[in-house]
Motif scaffolding. Structure first.
Motif, mmCIF file in Angstrom:
data_model
loop_
_atom_site.group_PDB
_atom_site.id
_atom_site.type_symbol
_atom_site.label_atom_id
_atom_site.label_comp_id
_atom_site.label_asym_id
_atom_site.label_seq_id
_atom_site.Cartn_x
_atom_site.Cartn_y
_atom_site.Cartn_z
ATOM 1 N N PHE A 187 0.837 -1.201 0.000
ATOM 2 C CA PHE A 187 0.000 0.000 0.000
ATOM 3 C C PHE A 187 0.876 1.257 0.000
ATOM 4 C CE2 PHE A 187 -2.943 2.818 2.688
ATOM 5 C CZ PHE A 187 -3.580 3.316 1.561
ATOM 6 N N LEU A 188 1.883 1.291 0.871
ATOM 7 C CA LEU A 188 2.772 2.464 0.946
ATOM 8 C C LEU A 188 3.552 2.632 -0.356
ATOM 9 C CD1 LEU A 188 4.101 2.090 4.618
ATOM 10 C CD2 LEU A 188 2.449 3.775 3.775
ATOM 11 N N GLU A 189 3.984 1.513 -0.930
ATOM 12 C CA GLU A 189 4.696 1.560 -2.209
ATOM 13 C C GLU A 189 3.762 2.092 -3.303
ATOM 14 O OE1 GLU A 189 7.622 1.249 -5.032
ATOM 15 O OE2 GLU A 189 7.815 1.235 -2.858
ATOM 16 N N GLY A 190 2.500 1.644 -3.259
ATOM 17 C CA GLY A 190 1.505 2.136 -4.225
ATOM 18 C C GLY A 190 1.284 3.635 -4.080
ATOM 19 N N LEU A 191 1.194 4.113 -2.843
ATOM 20 C CA LEU A 191 1.032 5.551 -2.599
ATOM 21 C C LEU A 191 2.242 6.323 -3.121
ATOM 22 C CD1 LEU A 191 -0.279 5.880 1.074
ATOM 23 C CD2 LEU A 191 -1.523 6.446 -1.014
ATOM 24 N N ARG A 192 3.422 5.750 -2.891
ATOM 25 C CA ARG A 192 4.659 6.439 -3.267
ATOM 26 C C ARG A 192 4.744 6.627 -4.779
ATOM 27 N NH1 ARG A 192 9.885 5.678 -4.901
ATOM 28 N NH2 ARG A 192 9.598 3.486 -5.399
ATOM 29 N N THR A 193 4.381 5.577 -5.535
ATOM 30 C CA THR A 193 4.603 5.617 -6.986
ATOM 31 C C THR A 193 3.380 6.121 -7.766
ATOM 32 O OG1 THR A 193 3.930 3.299 -7.078
ATOM 33 C CG2 THR A 193 6.287 3.733 -6.935
ATOM 34 N N ALA A 194 2.256 6.321 -7.084
ATOM 35 C CA ALA A 194 1.018 6.697 -7.800
ATOM 36 C C ALA A 194 1.077 8.146 -8.300
ATOM 37 C CB ALA A 194 -0.174 6.544 -6.861
ATOM 38 N N HIS A 195 0.222 8.429 -9.280
ATOM 39 C CA HIS A 195 0.058 9.814 -9.719
ATOM 40 C C HIS A 195 -0.689 10.580 -8.641
ATOM 41 C CE1 HIS A 195 1.565 9.033 -13.651
ATOM 42 N NE2 HIS A 195 0.715 8.037 -13.825
ATOM 43 N N ARG A 196 -0.551 11.882 -8.705
ATOM 44 C CA ARG A 196 -1.141 12.733 -7.684
ATOM 45 C C ARG A 196 -2.638 12.509 -7.528
ATOM 46 N NH1 ARG A 196 -0.571 19.129 -6.643
ATOM 47 N NH2 ARG A 196 -1.894 18.915 -4.808
ATOM 48 N N ASP A 197 -3.306 12.306 -8.647
ATOM 49 C CA ASP A 197 -4.773 12.189 -8.581
ATOM 50 C C ASP A 197 -5.255 10.737 -8.598
ATOM 51 O OD1 ASP A 197 -3.850 11.811 -11.082
ATOM 52 O OD2 ASP A 197 -5.136 13.297 -12.075
ATOM 53 N N SER A 198 -4.343 9.795 -8.328
ATOM 54 C CA SER A 198 -4.760 8.380 -8.272
ATOM 55 C C SER A 198 -5.730 8.171 -7.121
ATOM 56 C CB SER A 198 -3.553 7.482 -8.043
ATOM 57 O OG SER A 198 -2.614 7.661 -9.053
ATOM 58 N N ARG A 199 -6.630 7.220 -7.292
ATOM 59 C CA ARG A 199 -7.585 6.922 -6.218
ATOM 60 C C ARG A 199 -6.924 6.017 -5.182
ATOM 61 N NH1 ARG A 199 -12.318 4.217 -7.283
ATOM 62 N NH2 ARG A 199 -13.092 5.082 -5.333
ATOM 63 N N THR A 200 -6.864 6.502 -3.951
ATOM 64 C CA THR A 200 -6.237 5.706 -2.893
ATOM 65 C C THR A 200 -7.036 4.428 -2.631
ATOM 66 O OG1 THR A 200 -7.373 7.121 -1.318
ATOM 67 C CG2 THR A 200 -5.057 7.579 -1.699
ATOM 68 N N ALA A 201 -8.347 4.490 -2.844
ATOM 69 C CA ALA A 201 -9.184 3.301 -2.628
ATOM 70 C C ALA A 201 -8.716 2.164 -3.540
ATOM 71 C CB ALA A 201 -10.643 3.628 -2.903
ATOM 72 N N THR A 202 -8.380 2.506 -4.783
ATOM 73 C CA THR A 202 -7.919 1.498 -5.746
ATOM 74 C C THR A 202 -6.578 0.928 -5.314
ATOM 75 O OG1 THR A 202 -9.002 2.830 -7.432
ATOM 76 C CG2 THR A 202 -7.569 1.075 -8.222
ATOM 77 N N ILE A 203 -5.655 1.820 -4.931
ATOM 78 C CA ILE A 203 -4.315 1.377 -4.492
ATOM 79 C C ILE A 203 -4.461 0.437 -3.304
ATOM 80 C CG2 ILE A 203 -2.093 2.148 -3.557
ATOM 81 C CD1 ILE A 203 -2.679 4.920 -4.854
ATOM 82 N N CYS A 204 -5.306 0.831 -2.374
ATOM 83 C CA CYS A 204 -5.473 0.068 -1.143
ATOM 84 C C CYS A 204 -6.116 -1.287 -1.425
ATOM 85 C CB CYS A 204 -6.311 0.861 -0.159
ATOM 86 S SG CYS A 204 -6.241 0.165 1.490
ATOM 87 N N THR A 205 -7.128 -1.298 -2.260
ATOM 88 C CA THR A 205 -7.835 -2.548 -2.587
ATOM 89 C C THR A 205 -6.901 -3.515 -3.305
ATOM 90 O OG1 THR A 205 -9.890 -1.306 -2.756
ATOM 91 C CG2 THR A 205 -9.897 -3.500 -3.707
#
Length: 209
Positions: free
Chosen positions: A116-134
């Motif tokens: 999850f933290l890695e997903g947050l780190r590499t995501a675009h600014r407007d990425s949906r955190t719900a998607t990363i987390c799921t």
């Protein structure tokens, strides 16, 4: 950061101290890294309560082992595994509060947080955190949760704040600073996860009931 607030730097420093030159994982910094991650989960509100409550209970069991009469066997994960295995497989499988079983539960949750933290780190600014987390959850913890919990979790993730709000929660300054520190912290968490995974696989402990 307010007392009791989450600070990413603390987590980084704890996981940094975890691994010795002999690739042993020390329990003291491991548990203090977990307290930091628990504060992170708690700062996100009720969404993660089902995971943070469980993690608190598990960390407390491990602290009990550290302080107990066999405390010296709980200095590192390696020592703990040797000690508990030496008492026989029946003892290990029959005790819901054994260190191996308890750490295994934390270990599975750690993979989810790491992803999850890695997903947050590499995501675009407007990425949906719900998607990363799921996605992180489905690739880790979901396999170990009953359907009802999975359903509730996935619903709860929809209420997650934006990526910037997450990065702010890290209490290390502006988003780009949080991203940089995640880049520093995640390899240490990965290393602890990898060594634990190897150790548990080697002793066939990855599916302890």
């Amino acid at each position: 950061a307010a007392p009791g607030a989450f600070c990413l730097r603390e987590v980084l420093e704890a996981f940094q101290r975890c691994v010795t030159e002999r690739r042993e994982v020390l329990l003291e910094p491991y548990l203090s890294g977990w307290w930091g991650l628990i504060r992170f989960l708690q700062s996100l509100g009720a969404v993660f309560a089902f995971i943070s409550k469980d993690a608190v209970a598990k960390v407390q069991i491990m602290e009990g082992h550290r302080r107990g009469q066999h405390g010296e066997h709980y200095e590192s994960l390696q020592a703990m595994v040797q000690f508990e295995l030496s008492r026989g497989p029946a003892e290990l499988r029959g005790r819901p509060d054994s260190g191996c079983r308890t750490v295994l539960r934390l270990h599975r949750a750690l993979l989810w947080l790491q992803l999850f933290l890695e997903g947050l780190r590499t995501a675009h600014r407007d990425s949906r955190t719900a998607t990363i987390c799921t996605e992180s959850y489905n690739a880790s913890l979901a396999a170990h949760h009953p359907w009802v919990v999975r359903k509730a979790a996935t619903l709860a993730f929809c209420a997650l704040p934006s990526r910037d709000a997450f990065l702010e929660v890290m209490n290390v300054g502006p988003p780009e600073q949080a991203v940089a520190m995640l880049g520093e912290a995640i390899p240490y968490i990965q290393s602890v996860y990898g060594i634990t995974q190897e150790l548990f696989a080697q002793h066939r402990l990855l599916d302890l009931p």
